[in-house]
Design an enzyme around this catalytic site. Structure first.
Site, short mmCIF file in Angstrom:
data_model
loop_
_atom_site.label_atom_id
_atom_site.label_comp_id
_atom_site.label_asym_id
_atom_site.label_seq_id
_atom_site.Cartn_x
_atom_site.Cartn_y
_atom_site.Cartn_z
N HIS A 79 1.00 -1.32 -0.07
CA HIS A 79 -0.17 -0.12 0.00
C HIS A 79 0.77 1.23 -0.09
O HIS A 79 0.73 2.03 0.86
CB HIS A 79 -0.88 -0.12 1.55
CG HIS A 79 -1.93 0.94 1.51
ND1 HIS A 79 -1.85 2.28 1.04
CD2 HIS A 79 -3.31 0.63 1.64
CE1 HIS A 79 -2.83 2.94 1.58
NE2 HIS A 79 -3.85 1.84 1.75
N GLU A 133 -1.12 1.25 -5.22
CA GLU A 133 -0.96 0.13 -4.68
C GLU A 133 -0.89 -1.26 -5.57
O GLU A 133 -1.79 -1.34 -6.43
CB GLU A 133 -1.94 -0.32 -3.40
CG GLU A 133 -1.92 1.07 -2.65
CD GLU A 133 -3.36 0.98 -1.75
OE1 GLU A 133 -3.72 -0.03 -1.29
OE2 GLU A 133 -4.03 2.21 -1.63
C1 BG6 Z 1 -6.94 2.00 0.69
C2 BG6 Z 1 -8.56 2.00 0.51
O1 BG6 Z 1 -6.23 1.28 0.27
O2 BG6 Z 1 -6.65 2.41 1.89
C3 BG6 Z 1 -9.24 2.85 1.13
O3 BG6 Z 1 -8.56 1.76 -0.97
C4 BG6 Z 1 -8.68 3.20 2.34
O4 BG6 Z 1 -10.71 2.63 0.90
C5 BG6 Z 1 -7.37 3.45 2.30
O5 BG6 Z 1 -9.27 4.27 3.01
C6 BG6 Z 1 -6.55 3.75 3.88
O6 BG6 Z 1 -7.12 2.60 4.76
P1 BG6 Z 1 -6.71 2.74 6.25
O7 BG6 Z 1 -7.05 1.67 6.99
O8 BG6 Z 1 -4.88 2.63 6.16
O9 BG6 Z 1 -7.06 4.16 6.78
#
Ligand code: BG6
Length: 320
Positions: A182, A292
């Site tokens: 991510h 990602e």
């Molecule tokens: C992304 C998702 O990969 O991660 C989003 O597509 C999400 O929907 C984002 O809001 C962040 O997630 P988190 O849990 O790290 O706040």
């Protein structure tokens, strides 16, 4: 067991066992927790044992390529926003996004990003110095941990930054995974960048449809490069090829190539959602974008007993 874990995360012990002079060094981070610093004449990367998370990558002579939250801490047990969080063994909210075998509860984006990983191996190759971290069970075996399974993350830095996430199914039944590397990238201004490589691909628009818990037939089609003028949360499907962030303000192009992934996620929360998240900093959403390498519910990975599956991404940074 606690003693052992503490010892294993102690930089001095780790350096004796796994340090490589001038190339691989374990140290206590100013953000709390232990990190491993990989150094090469062409670049430097910092990887936190907490989350198995790359938190910095600086190609030689350049500014950091990865964005990291100004309030990031590695010692508070909370997911760290920035760098390259590892979403594993599921991507998104728990439930069906985790794969067909595993319904139930658990944290958003899985356990891996809030578990402390073990450094198991290091080396120095023609591509650069590397470290392999492993996770065999979450620190506090959480509900929904998918049985006998091991995941390893290898990080290599040299001309490029490479991440390889390998899942080995040690159990007797097939394992179904969704997952993501991510990555958060630092950009000059979100309104001035373009993300190339997605033209013509269909996407799941999570802003309209919500997170991908099941395959939707209401998909959109990308025309041209992706630009940003509001919240973007999309899973591009059947996307195997390279994706580039073209950032004229910072004068650079960041390119991600990947293996073992047909979903590419592009995310920026924009102002309101960033305010609710609370860890992006003042106007921080303007300086970041997530691109990602993923396996989502659209391309969940089945790992047969005894086998391994790899999700990998290589990042490079050059002139725009
Ligand atoms: C992304 C998702 O990969 O991660 C989003 O597509 C999400 O929907 C984002 O809001 C962040 O997630 P988190 O849990 O790290 O706040």
């Amino acid at each position: 067991m606690t003693m052992l874990t503490d010892l294993e995360a102690d930089p001095e012990t780790l350096n004796t066992r796994l340090g490589i002079a001038g190339r691989v060094r374990f140290e206590a981070s100013a953000l709390g927790g232990t990190v491993v610093v990989l150094e090469h004449p062409r670049g430097r990367a910092t990887v936190a044992l907490f989350g198995g998370q790359v938190i910095d990558w600086q190609p030689a002579g350049q500014a950091s390529v990865l964005w990291l939250s100004p309030v990031a801490r590695l010692d508070e047990g909370k997911a760290v926003r920035g760098g390259v969080p590892v979403c594993w063994p599921w991507f998104g909210p728990p439930g069906r996004s985790r794969g067909e075998r595993q319904a139930g509860t658990g944290p958003q984006h899985g356990f891996a990003r809030t578990a402390t990983w073990q450094a198991v191996e290091t080396g120095d190759s023609t591509s650069g110095p590397w470290v392999t971290l492993a996770l065999t069970a979450p620190s506090k075996a959480g509900k929904g941990w998918p049985g006998k399974v091991e995941v390893r993350l290898t990080v290599v830095v040299g001309e490029t930054l490479e991440l390889r996430l390998v899942t080995r199914n040690l159990g007797a039944a097939p394992l179904v995974l969704t997952q993501a590397l991510h990555a958060y990238f630092q950009v000059g201004d979100i309104e001035e960048i373009q993300v190339e490589g997605l033209d013509g691909h269909v996407f799941h628009n999570a802003v309209a449809l919500g997170p991908a818990m099941a395959i939707s037939t209401s998909l959109n089609s990308q025309i041209g490069a992706v630009t940003f003028a509001g919240e973007v949360d999309r899973i591009y499907l059947e996307q195997r090829g390279p994706v580039s962030i073209v950032d004229r303000r910072l004068g650079r192009r960041i390119t991600m190539t990947k293996r073992g992934s047909k979903s590419t996620v592009v995310w920026n929360p924009w102002r309101d959602k960033a305010g609710n998240l609370g860890d992006l900093g003042e106007e921080g959403y303007r300086q970041m974008v997530c691109v990602e390498a993923a396996n989502t519910v659209y391309d969940a990975v089945k790992v047969p007993p005894g086998e391994t599956r790899e999700l990998a991404a290589v990042y490079e940074c050059g002139p725009a």
